[in-house]
Design a protein around this motif. Structure first.
Motif, PDB file in Angstrom:
ATOM      1  N   UNK A   1       0.877  -1.168   0.000  1.00 51.24           N
ATOM      2  CA  UNK A   1       0.000   0.000   0.000  1.00 51.24           C
ATOM      3  C   UNK A   1       0.915   1.219   0.000  1.00 51.24           C
ATOM      4  N   UNK A   2       0.787   2.064  -1.011  1.00 47.34           N
ATOM      5  CA  UNK A   2       1.666   3.228  -1.094  1.00 47.34           C
ATOM      6  C   UNK A   2       0.964   4.451  -0.507  1.00 47.34           C
ATOM      7  N   UNK A   3       1.686   5.194   0.332  1.00 47.03           N
ATOM      8  CA  UNK A   3       1.126   6.440   0.868  1.00 47.03           C
ATOM      9  C   UNK A   3       1.997   7.619   0.432  1.00 47.03           C
ATOM     10  N   UNK A   4       1.381   8.783   0.402  1.00 44.53           N
ATOM     11  CA  UNK A   4       2.092   9.939  -0.142  1.00 44.53           C
ATOM     12  C   UNK A   4       2.930  10.635   0.934  1.00 44.53           C
ATOM     13  N   UNK A   5       3.716  11.584   0.481  1.00 40.24           N
ATOM     14  CA  UNK A   5       4.519  12.393   1.399  1.00 40.24           C
ATOM     15  C   UNK A   5       3.890  13.775   1.479  1.00 40.24           C
ATOM     16  N   UNK A   6       4.121  14.462   2.607  1.00 46.72           N
ATOM     17  CA  UNK A   6       3.555  15.809   2.722  1.00 46.72           C
ATOM     18  C   UNK A   6       4.505  16.836   2.100  1.00 46.72           C
ATOM     19  N   UNK A   7       4.150  18.096   2.228  1.00 41.39           N
ATOM     20  CA  UNK A   7       4.929  19.134   1.549  1.00 41.39           C
ATOM     21  C   UNK A   7       6.348  19.260   2.075  1.00 41.39           C
ATOM     22  N   UNK A   8       6.540  18.835   3.305  1.00 40.47           N
ATOM     23  CA  UNK A   8       7.873  18.883   3.900  1.00 40.47           C
ATOM     24  C   UNK A   8       8.696  17.642   3.569  1.00 40.47           C
ATOM     25  N   UNK A   9       8.118  16.710   2.809  1.00 40.45           N
ATOM     26  CA  UNK A   9       8.832  15.488   2.461  1.00 40.45           C
ATOM     27  C   UNK A   9       8.685  14.396   3.495  1.00 40.45           C
ATOM     28  N   UNK A  10       7.878  14.642   4.522  1.00 40.86           N
ATOM     29  CA  UNK A  10       7.657  13.616   5.546  1.00 40.86           C
ATOM     30  C   UNK A  10       6.514  12.697   5.137  1.00 40.86           C
ATOM     31  N   UNK A  11       6.409  11.584   5.869  1.00 35.70           N
ATOM     32  CA  UNK A  11       5.271  10.683   5.669  1.00 35.70           C
ATOM     33  C   UNK A  11       3.992  11.451   5.991  1.00 35.70           C
ATOM     34  N   UNK A  12       2.997  11.300   5.137  1.00 35.54           N
ATOM     35  CA  UNK A  12       1.699  11.937   5.357  1.00 35.54           C
ATOM     36  C   UNK A  12       0.947  11.182   6.462  1.00 35.54           C
ATOM     37  N   UNK A  13       0.928  11.783   7.664  1.00 33.15           N
ATOM     38  CA  UNK A  13       0.403  11.070   8.836  1.00 33.15           C
ATOM     39  C   UNK A  13      -1.083  10.767   8.726  1.00 33.15           C
ATOM     40  N   UNK A  14      -1.813  11.712   8.151  1.00 33.32           N
ATOM     41  CA  UNK A  14      -3.253  11.491   8.022  1.00 33.32           C
ATOM     42  C   UNK A  14      -3.529  10.262   7.172  1.00 33.32           C
ATOM     43  N   UNK A  15      -2.787  10.204   6.059  1.00 36.38           N
ATOM     44  CA  UNK A  15      -2.984   9.067   5.171  1.00 36.38           C
ATOM     45  C   UNK A  15      -2.553   7.772   5.861  1.00 36.38           C
ATOM     46  N   UNK A  16      -1.476   7.854   6.616  1.00 35.76           N
ATOM     47  CA  UNK A  16      -1.001   6.670   7.337  1.00 35.76           C
ATOM     48  C   UNK A  16      -2.081   6.171   8.294  1.00 35.76           C
ATOM     49  N   UNK A  17      -2.682   7.110   9.033  1.00 37.62           N
ATOM     50  CA  UNK A  17      -3.735   6.723   9.985  1.00 37.62           C
ATOM     51  C   UNK A  17      -4.891   6.038   9.275  1.00 37.62           C
ATOM     52  N   UNK A  18      -5.170   6.506   8.072  1.00 42.09           N
ATOM     53  CA  UNK A  18      -6.289   5.930   7.323  1.00 42.09           C
ATOM     54  C   UNK A  18      -5.997   4.504   6.862  1.00 42.09           C
ATOM     55  N   UNK A  19      -4.760   4.232   6.454  1.00 42.07           N
ATOM     56  CA  UNK A  19      -4.508   2.921   5.851  1.00 42.07           C
ATOM     57  C   UNK A  19      -4.115   1.842   6.858  1.00 42.07           C
ATOM     58  N   UNK A  20      -3.633   2.224   8.049  1.00 41.55           N
ATOM     59  CA  UNK A  20      -3.249   1.159   8.997  1.00 41.55           C
ATOM     60  C   UNK A  20      -4.505   0.451   9.494  1.00 41.55           C
TER      61      UNK A  20
END
Lengths: 506, 451, 129
Positions: free
Chosen positions: A188-207
């Protein structure tokens, strides 16, 4: 000496009657081969290997080496590959007969020196990564990833859980999703935020209950430290998943932060990167894996253990995933890395990471006025630039890379990570002097100016290499993957029904 | 302590920091949360100087028994062979060993051409049409062959002979579990694959039939008969072959094998505790676009000059990502180079001569061992350079006694085949002299006798 | 500007569909698609007799540095395959709408055709894309 002539293939230099070997006469009574094997077992046509003299051989391969660029030839800022200097003492040590001429199946009491190297390296890599145990078996990073994912699968299965999804950020190396696939897991691929970090919101959704693991490179392939790593760990762990550390970028953090302390459960390291492998033109590498105690029962077997003053191989690991590679890993590479760790000690390794990071930041800031900097923050051991400014002027990142060849440099990694347009990923490493960095910076600035004033020179680069840009399309459409003698080649073409040029037959 | 790999001086550091507007390197790590910062110093030994390093590792190396002083009759996948001096000279050229994967072909023509030549030599030896740039080792190459054959299709199985290397079968098992296919093992008769049992096991679901040549017990399998059975149901016929043996034996390609894999270690690669070695992977042309790993192809540059590039890259993990069928991204380039140099040095004649010497020495050992009344040769199929010997005591005990005579004895087959307790697998390569073979025979003859 | 053929149907995955008869269609990829993909080096197509399902993968096309799935615009049985593409994938680049055809399908659900775009709709779709 380099010439721009085509280099002969070794087969084209061949002349019957020449040899480059020296074997003794047989000292035992001869028997005829057909007395040993039924006639149909014996080879009818000898393999067409070259026939050259020893000097021919040396000239040929020396000629080839002159057509190759290594770290010893010049600066090699290939991002994510950690092209640091490869110490020469490492090369000497692995050639000691006591290391080079030992057999994996000789009795343990006859290889105590080698087992001690492996045992100590297991312990030291555990310490450096903050893990509880390490297996040295995987042959490369990709194999380490696969082995570790198999351990993660076994861990979940042992708890009666069916977890099949592996989450990877869009900045991940291609091996991450590929390793998951060949471990029978889904990505499952998740996107990065504008700062180049893991997109936490998306992470919360997919776990969720099907999450096996999150694979993370930290610092990421953008060269950025995941500032929310603790939160990421919490999210994944809370969902019952494990956190996997891709150690491709470990050169930034030695003695500064350890994956084990960041919340990671499993790691792999690329010893040919951080620990001076060397790269060997594409391998062999070594990809040890480490883990926290919950996962220790699943490590590949055998492990090297110590009992009293004796080292031995422990095969009795009932829940082990089994074996991923023959014998005990790439001993020759492991030994080189062990010698490297010995040459540095704790203080040296810390300085390695500090200076790698300083060099990268220095270079990043020096180049920022000339190239687009997509993530304007402190970087770790590498950084990414975008060539989108230059693209508008009709010059692609590929062109810039090729132009760097004319300046005598190996270009940075290009077009990766995939999320940065016209990406250039630059990793200077700590073994380069400030003068080298400055010279490279000057070259990059000069190219940026050329793009504005004389783009053709960049678009048509390289101008000074022994070959110009190669036709990769034809290579893939009509693959020629081996040499054939001209006569044989014609026969093959005829058989294929295409129009062979009969006139070429000599 | 001086760190000779770190060129930055205090002044350099000051200049760079002041350009960055920082006062210390520490500030560059401000993005790492305090709570996960490593405190203190790594608990690893302090740095050694170069002379100390040499002393330390010389001492460690001497704690190992090695083939410069002992006569090795141990094989089982890794062998003590003649390595032409040129090999080490070539692979010590740092243009080769300090280079990365040849992603920039304009400055990597040397490596690319060397791999192209390697691919050609492997094709020549195996009698196959296409070979890749190398794999981690022979056993993992065999597992990749099974993965290719199954191709992710549900319900498939692969059949593997029990005369395939036990570690290769174990690795195959881990791969099969990962990808969800079944592995069926076929037993042996007289030290070779049981053809009848194989015939019964093969069916429409069989993606591949996999054998070793010569097999783990040293015997030369009857590839002609095996091929017929393998192709009955259109399974792929996969042969793991010792490339040196192909100096005298018919290559698997001549038997219509679909995939030939193996270990190039006999050519120029030291034993070094079994790794790194160099697997090879060769296929028929119809499988060309399914082969794992890197492949080098010939092409031309803009001026029409011949050149070489990595090709067929759309198969590979960095492009296919989660759709990839193999995750391998490196090859064993430096060892493939070593193997190429050794194959070049030996050349057309030398490979045959070296293979023949292995047969001669092995035949001599067999004749002499047959004279012993305390040991028995148990199988009678033709062998290349290895064979099975029943010994009067446990293999461990026998080897301990041989070690006193500076002989490293054979592999303990009881480890993997309970029915073969007290049986050892002996290898006799061209590197063994008549004198050493005689000493082995004498040593074995003395086992179990009072003296 | 990429070309379209008037009167044919198009999928959002950039395949074209030429209706040959009530039950048969010919399928290929559009000029826009070949342009985006760049020089094609290899095409993997289903075999004659294979069943394809609308919006599911029926094969793939490869360029030097990319591989893309081909999604079938219709469901049915493959009755013809353009074997010339095996050796000459470049035809798709030079001649996407005729020589570059890929398969002929005996369709099992003619209703699916109504879900496809007209040439005009597809041209707009590409422009918006």
């Amino acid at each position: 000496m380099q010439t721009n002539k085509e280099k002969e293939l070794i087969f084209e230099m061949s002349k019957p009657g020449r040899v480059a070997y020296s074997l003794p006469e047989s000292d035992v009574p001869e028997v005829e081969l057909d007395a040993v094997f039924p006639a149909q077992y014996l080879r009818k046509q000898p393999a067409e290997l070259p026939e050259v003299s020893e000097l021919d051989l040396m000239r040929h391969y020396t000629g080839l080496s002159n057509r190759n660029h290594g770290i010893d030839s010049g600066f090699y800022p290939l991002g994510s590959c950690t092209m640091k200097y490869n110490p020469k003492i490492n090369e000497d040590v692995v050639r000691y007969p006591g290391f080079a001429k030992i057999h994996p199946y000789q009795a343990e009491e006859t290889m105590q020196g080698a087992l001690r190297v492996l045992y100590d390296l297991q312990a030291e890599l555990s310490e450096i990564t903050g893990m509880d145990a390490v297996s040295l078996q995987p042959a490369a990073g990709a194999q380490g990833e696969w082995a570790a994912l198999m351990m993660i699968r076994a861990y979940h299965e042992s708890r009666g859980e069916k977890r099949t999804k592996v989450i990877v950020p869009d900045t991940a190396h291609g091996t991450n999703p590929a390793s998951a696939a060949v471990a029978g897991l889904e990505t499952v691929t998740i996107s990065s935020d504008e700062q180049g970090n893991v997109n936490l919101e998306e992470l919360r959704k997919v776990v969720g209950a099907d999450t096996a693991a999150l694979m993370l490179t930290n610092p990421s392939t953008l060269g950025l430290f995941e500032e929310s790593i603790q939160e990421i760990a919490e999210i994944v762990h809370e969902a019952g998943g494990l956190l996997y550390y891709d150690g491709a970028n470990a050169n930034a953090i030695m003695g500064i932060a350890r994956p084990g302390d960041m919340g990671f459960d499993v790691v792999h390291l690329n010893l040919h990167k951080t620990f001076t492998g060397p790269h060997g033109g594409g391998g062999p590498g070594a990809g040890p894996i480490g883990c926290k105690k919950e996962l220790v029962p699943f490590l590949p077997r055998p492990q090297v253990v110590k009992e009293g003053d004796t080292y031995r191989l422990d095969y009795d690991i009932p829940q082990s995933i089994g074996r991923v590679k023959a014998f005990y890993g790439n001993f020759g590479i492991l030994l080189r890395s062990f010698v490297y760790i010995r040459a540095n000690g704790p203080e040296g390794l810390l300085r390695v990471s500090q200076e790698a990071v300083l060099n990268a930041n220095y270079m990043m800031r020096k180049l920022a006025p000339y190239y687009d900097l997509p993530y304007d923050r402190i970087c770790k051991h590498e950084f990414v630039l975008s060539g989108r400014k230059q693209k508008k002027l009709g010059v692609r990142t590929l062109d810039i890379a090729k132009r760097l060849l004319d300046f005598g440099y190996h270009p940075p990694t290009i077009y990766f990570p995939l999320i940065v347009d016209e990406c250039m990923m630059i990793e200077p490493t700590e073994t380069e002097s400030k003068e080298t960095l400055d010279q490279f910076i000057d070259a990059m600035i000069a190219i940026a100016k050329e793009v504005e004033e004389n783009p053709t020179i960049v678009q048509e680069a390289p101008h000074t290499t022994i070959v110009s840009r190669l036709d990769e399309v034809t290579a893939a459409r009509k693959p020629v993957l081996r040499y054939r003698k001209p006569a044989e080649e014609n026969a093959v073409r005829k058989a294929e029904g295409s129009q062979a040029n009969e006139g070429a037959l000599v | 302590m001086n760190y000779r790999y770190l060129p930055m001086t205090t002044e350099d550091k000051q200049e760079m920091l002041s350009f960055l507007g920082l006062s210390s390197v520490e500030e560059l790590f401000a993005d790492i949360p305090e709570a996960i910062r490593f405190q203190g110093s790594l608990q690893i030994p302090i740095a050694l100087s170069e002379p100390e390093t040499v002393r330390h590792f010389t001492k460690l190396a001497r704690q190992n028994v090695d083939s410069s002083e002992y006569a090795y009759f141990l094989g089982a996948g890794i062998y003590d062979h003649y390595i032409p001096s040129t090999v080490n000279h070539v692979i010590s050229r740092s243009e080769f060993y300090t280079a990365y994967t040849p992603y920039q072909p304009e400055i990597s023509q040397g490596e690319l051409q060397a791999i192209f030549e390697f691919q050609t030599m492997i094709c020549e030896l195996t009698g196959m049409e296409v070979a890749n740039s190398s794999m981690y080792d022979g056993p993992t190459a065999l597992a990749e062959a099974a993965n290719l054959a199954v191709g992710g299709v549900a319900g498939k199985n692969v059949i593997v002979s029990k005369a395939v290397h036990p570690e290769a079968r174990e690795i195959l098992g881990v791969n099969a579990k990962a990808q969800g296919y079944e592995v069926i093992e076929i037993g042996c008769k007289g030290g070779v694959t049981d053809l009848e049992a194989l015939e019964q096991a093969v069916n429409e679901q069989t993606a591949a039939v996999m054998v070793q040549y010569p097999n783990f017990f040293g015997a030369v399998e009857d590839l002609a008969s095996l091929e017929k059975i393998a192709h009955q149901h259109k399974s792929l016929f996969v042969v793991s072959a010792n490339p040196l043996a192909l100096g005298v034996l018919q290559p698997p390609g001549a038997y219509n094998a679909d995939i030939v894999v193996g270990e190039a270690q006999p050519f120029g690669i030291p034993m070094q505790l079994g790794g790194p070695s160099c697997g090879y992977f060769a296929v028929k042309e119809k499988l060309m676009r399914k082969i794992p790993g890197r492949i080098v192809g010939q092409t031309v540059d803009q001026e029409g000059r011949r050149g070489f590039v990595l090709t067929l890259q759309a198969r590979e993990q960095h492009i296919r990502r989660e759709k990839a069928t193999s995750n391998i991204c490196s090859n064993q380039a430096l060892n493939a180079l070593a193997a190429s140099v050794a194959m070049t040095a030996l050349g057309k004649r030398g490979v045959q001569e070296m293979a023949r010497l292995n047969v001669q020495k092995t035949q001599y050992a067999l004749r002499e061992l047959a004279k012993l009344d305390n040991c028995q040769l148990v199988y009678h199929s033709p062998v290349f350079n290895e064979f099975v010997l029943k010994v009067p005591k446990s293999v461990g005990e026998v080897n301990r006694e041989l070690l006193r005579k500076k002989i490293v004895g054979g592999y303990d087959l009881g480890r993997d085949y309970p029915e073969l307790a007290n049986h050892m697998l002996l290898a006799v390569t061209e590197a063994r002299t008549k004198e050493e073979i005689d000493a082995l025979v004498q040593g074995l003859g003395e086992i179990g006798r009072a003296n | 500007m990429s070309k379209v053929v008037k009167g044919w149907l198009y999928s959002r995955e950039h395949e074209w569909v030429e209706v040959l008869s009530e039950t048969r269609v010919r399928v290929g990829i559009t000029d826009f698609a070949q342009n985006q993909l760049g020089d094609l080096v290899f095409v993997e197509l289903p075999q004659v007799g294979a069943e394809v399902v609308a919006n599911q993968s029926m094969g793939s096309v490869e360029s030097v540095k990319a591989v893309s799935d081909l999604f079938s615009p219709v469901s049915g049985k493959v009755v013809e395959v353009n074997s010339e593409l095996e050796d000459s994938p470049e035809v798709i680049n030079s001649d996407a709408y005729s020589g570059g055809w890929m398969i002929v399908v005996e369709i099992s659900n003619p209703d699916e055709l109504s879900e496809l775009l007209s040439a005009e709709q597809y041209a707009d779709f590409v422009l918006e894309g």
